[in-house]
Design an enzyme around this catalytic site. Structure first.
Site, mmCIF file in Angstrom:
data_model
loop_
_atom_site.group_PDB
_atom_site.id
_atom_site.type_symbol
_atom_site.label_atom_id
_atom_site.label_comp_id
_atom_site.label_asym_id
_atom_site.label_seq_id
_atom_site.Cartn_x
_atom_site.Cartn_y
_atom_site.Cartn_z
ATOM 1 N N VAL A 1 0.888 -1.159 0.000
ATOM 2 C CA VAL A 1 0.000 0.000 0.000
ATOM 3 C C VAL A 1 0.920 1.201 0.000
ATOM 4 O O VAL A 1 1.942 1.182 0.671
ATOM 5 C CB VAL A 1 -0.857 0.045 1.279
ATOM 6 C CG1 VAL A 1 -1.801 1.230 1.259
ATOM 7 C CG2 VAL A 1 -1.630 -1.239 1.446
ATOM 8 N N CYS A 2 0.601 2.228 -0.758
ATOM 9 C CA CYS A 2 1.531 3.366 -0.714
ATOM 10 C C CYS A 2 1.406 4.049 0.626
ATOM 11 O O CYS A 2 0.368 4.578 0.970
ATOM 12 C CB CYS A 2 1.377 4.346 -1.868
ATOM 13 S SG CYS A 2 -0.217 4.627 -2.524
ATOM 14 N N GLY A 3 2.454 4.013 1.363
ATOM 15 C CA GLY A 3 2.424 4.521 2.720
ATOM 16 C C GLY A 3 1.766 3.455 3.572
ATOM 17 O O GLY A 3 0.548 3.364 3.640
ATOM 18 N N MET B 1 -2.747 5.161 -5.826
ATOM 19 C CA MET B 1 -3.476 3.967 -5.509
ATOM 20 C C MET B 1 -4.719 4.322 -4.721
ATOM 21 O O MET B 1 -4.939 3.911 -3.608
ATOM 22 C CB MET B 1 -2.590 3.004 -4.731
ATOM 23 C CG MET B 1 -1.721 2.181 -5.613
ATOM 24 S SD MET B 1 -0.031 2.505 -5.925
ATOM 25 C CE MET B 1 0.223 4.021 -6.651
#
Lengths: 165, 182
Positions: A50-52, B1
């Site tokens: 997950v980004c971050g 995302m």
């Protein structure tokens, strides 16, 4: 087994449980923290991209959770060994609970289990008496952040002041 | 995302004169960046934000706020506090740029060299950072960010609304132009 009504909703008493937790595998559960707000952060899997990363974010926010005397527990269906390696690599000091055997039993009891065999990305805030005060289901690939959690903790603090006054 | 299902997060701490601001005060578009100097995604966004400000010099301004994720980035907090120490001496953006242009040199020894390159006294800044003189400021930015829905770095707010798109130049131009024409 999964709750047909979806994620547990505010007002319900949180199902009790204990699960092996990082760092040492001791059994932990929300009932051990009565008197304090408890944040249950269900997430699909250790290492998921997950980004971050959500759990890293919550670790970095630890001083803010501490201001509310809130306990944060991360939960996924990973084993304690995976949790340990994950916690070590991200510097995560709050407990990660292994909902591993029977697989996903706790996630199911909160309506936070997905057909693919992972926990949903779901947040559940319990009041100091163990009742659900807020819950939120995020799309699995979206880090929900912590703003909703802190709003719920603010609301809890405000309610308590009204009760005391 | 991101997905359309996501609740739109909004900036809760308005921009003030205490902020580090680059660009015209009367800009139609204000971009607030929550960043971590050791984060590679912030490093990747840095030249694009720079170019955005160049191409939209009259309409866009950038505000930088600290969001160090210290448990993953061991040098991030020290870098942020050093930037703040430079900031109180009127050199915030020079230090900010040096940090993003030297992300592989954020260890204390190289950081001191960076401070020197920016034209500031390294020993003096080091002492302030050691005494945590700027820790409260960095913490204040972080808390404001987490309350606003920052969920990783970088997170941008374009005129107060979280930007859930990408950080490539075309994405940023599109977002800025949309906000300017809103």
């Amino acid at each position: 087994m999964s709750d047909p009504n979806g994620l547990i909703q505010p007002g319900r008493t949180a199902p009790g449980f204990t699960l092996p937790a990082t760092p040492d595998g001791a059994l932990l559960g929300p009932e051990q923290f009565r008197g304090r707000p408890v944040v249950l952060a269900f997430y699909p899997a250790d290492w998921s991209p997950v980004c971050g990363d959500q759990m890293s974010l919550y670790q970095s926010a630890a001083p803010v959770f501490a201001q509310y005397r809130a306990v944060v527990l991360g939960l996924s269906v990973d084993s304690i060994w995976s949790h340990r390696a994950f916690a070590e690599s991200r510097g995560i000091e709050f407990p990660l609970l292994a909902d591993f055997e029977p697989k996903g039993e706790v996630a199911r009891s909160y309506g936070a289990y997905m057909p693919n065999g992972e926990a949903a990305r779901a947040l559940v805030v319990l009041d100091p008496a163990g009742k659900v005060t807020w819950s939120y289901l995020s799309p699995p690939d979206v880090n929900p952040g912590a703003d909703g959690i802190f709003d719920a903790l603010d609301q809890l603090a405000a309610d308590r002041k009204v009760m005391a006054g | 995302m991101s997905t359309p299902l996501q609740v739109t997060a909004r900036l809760r701490d308005p921009v003030t004169t205490d902020d580090h601001i680059r660009g015209p005060a009367d800009a139609a578009v204000t971009i607030v960046e929550y960043g971590d100097f050791q984060c590679q995604f912030c490093g990747a966004a840095y030249p694009n934000l720079h170019e955005l400000l160049r191409q939209r010099a009259d309409t866009v301004r950038l505000v930088y706020r600290y969001f160090p994720i210290a448990n993953v980035h061991p040098y991030a907090e020290r870098a942020a506090e050093t930037a703040e120490a430079a900031g109180v001496r009127g050199r915030f953006w020079e230090m900010h740029d040096w940090l993003y242009e030297h992300q592989d040199q954020l260890d204390p020894v190289h950081l001191s060299l960076g401070v020197e390159q920016v034209g500031l006294p390294p020993d003096e800044l080091n002492a302030e950072v050691e005494n945590r003189a700027h820790a409260d400021r960095v913490r204040r930015d972080f808390v404001g960010g987490i309350r606003s829905g920052v969920n990783g770095t970088p997170t941008l707010f374009v005129n107060g609304i979280r930007h859930d798109g990408g950080y490539d130049l075309p994405d940023l131009l599109t977002a800025a132009d949309a906000a300017a024409n809103a």
